[in-house]
Motif scaffolding. Structure first.
Motif, short mmCIF file in Angstrom:
data_model
loop_
_atom_site.label_atom_id
_atom_site.label_comp_id
_atom_site.label_asym_id
_atom_site.label_seq_id
_atom_site.Cartn_x
_atom_site.Cartn_y
_atom_site.Cartn_z
N ILE A 166 0.84 -1.20 0.00
CA ILE A 166 0.00 0.00 0.00
C ILE A 166 0.87 1.25 0.00
CG2 ILE A 166 -1.63 1.36 1.37
CD1 ILE A 166 -2.92 -1.28 2.24
N LEU A 167 1.92 1.25 0.81
CA LEU A 167 2.82 2.41 0.85
C LEU A 167 3.52 2.60 -0.50
CD1 LEU A 167 4.38 1.97 4.41
CD2 LEU A 167 2.72 3.69 3.70
N GLY A 197 4.78 12.20 5.23
CA GLY A 197 3.53 11.81 5.84
C GLY A 197 2.63 11.09 4.84
N ILE A 198 1.50 10.60 5.29
CA ILE A 198 0.53 9.96 4.41
C ILE A 198 -0.85 10.53 4.70
CG2 ILE A 198 1.83 7.81 4.15
CD1 ILE A 198 0.01 6.54 6.24
N ASP A 199 -1.74 10.42 3.74
CA ASP A 199 -3.07 11.00 3.92
C ASP A 199 -4.03 9.98 4.53
OD1 ASP A 199 -3.84 9.30 1.82
OD2 ASP A 199 -3.55 10.86 0.32
N GLU A 200 -5.21 10.46 4.89
CA GLU A 200 -6.19 9.62 5.58
C GLU A 200 -6.68 8.47 4.70
OE1 GLU A 200 -9.37 11.86 7.24
OE2 GLU A 200 -8.07 13.08 8.52
N GLU A 205 -7.11 2.67 3.80
CA GLU A 205 -6.85 1.48 2.99
C GLU A 205 -6.17 0.40 3.84
OE1 GLU A 205 -4.79 0.51 -1.36
OE2 GLU A 205 -5.07 2.59 -0.70
N MET A 206 -5.27 0.81 4.71
CA MET A 206 -4.63 -0.15 5.61
C MET A 206 -5.62 -0.71 6.63
SD MET A 206 -0.96 1.63 6.38
CE MET A 206 0.13 2.08 5.03
N MET A 207 -6.48 0.17 7.14
CA MET A 207 -7.47 -0.26 8.12
C MET A 207 -8.41 -1.32 7.55
SD MET A 207 -7.51 0.73 11.27
CE MET A 207 -9.22 0.33 11.58
#
Length: 221
Positions: A166-167, A197-200, A205-207
């Motif tokens: 995902i990253l 940083g990464i966005d919400e 997507e990870m959640m």
């Protein structure tokens, strides 16, 4: 940890007499507060080693509480943090221990309220820098010197690969990664230092991955 400039040695802009005992202590408290995610009702703070012997004279107590109040190291309210905490309804319990720790400037913080609790162990390593070495029993190394992703998940095959994919898809580079688990096949905590940083939406997507319980992003502190 390597020092990049003289300011890494003398410490940040701060209130207090010692970068190790004041600024470092404040940052440990602030990371604990950030991870807890809200103002706690109770804070239990245990000092070890040099912290235990000098915390009053060097202001480690007021600094740690200031961090728990989410004050920066340069915030002039730091010196009044014990009274401020009392005024806003936080019950502060300070204690010391003779237990020998690997580092002399060590503190253990437990934050709690009716919704839950969080426990961290932190060490102040000089120049106002600190490391979190334990979160709720997970052994790790968290410096908060870069945006840091914390992924709580079940200890299953392929979890590191799925998060990394995902990253990579969102072109987010990993600077450092480690995984801590309390027991094989149980729960685990993935710690990933990021170059940016990464966005919400990326966190969401990870959640949505199977076996992921919680995803947190700790900013640079």
């Amino acid at each position: 940890m390597k020092f990049k400039s003289v300011f890494d040695i003398i410490g940040p802009i701060m209130v207090g007499p010692s970068s190790s005992h004041t600024a470092g202590a404040a940052r440990i408290g602030r990371v604990a507060r950030t991870l807890f995610g809200r103002q706690p009702e109770r804070a239990e703070i245990m000092f070890y080693g040099s912290f235990a012997k000098t915390y009053q004279g060097h202001g480690s107590d007021v600094a740690t509480v200031a961090g728990i109040l989410d004050f920066d190291t340069s915030d002039l309210r730091l010196k009044d943090s014990l009274q401020i905490a009392k005024d806003v309804g936080i019950d502060i319990n300070l204690s010391t221990s003779d237990e020998q720790r690997e580092h002399p400037n060590t503190s253990r913080i437990k934050l709690s309220d009716q919704k839950g609790s969080l426990g961290v162990v932190g060490i102040s390593i000089g120049g106002g820098k600190m490391l979190i070495t334990e979160i709720n029993g997970y052994q790790l190394t968290l410096s908060a010197s870069a945006p840091t992703l914390l992924v709580y998940h079940e200890d299953r095959f392929g979890m590191i690969a799925k998060v990394s994919e995902i990253l990579a898809k969102h072109r987010v580079n990993i600077g450092y990664m480690e995984v801590s688990r309390q027991e094989k096949g149980a729960l685990a905590l993935m710690l990933i230092e990021l170059d940016t940083g990464i966005d919400e939406s990326t966190m969401k997507e990870m959640m949505e991955l199977d076996y992921v319980g919680q995803v947190l992003l700790l900013p640079t502190m």
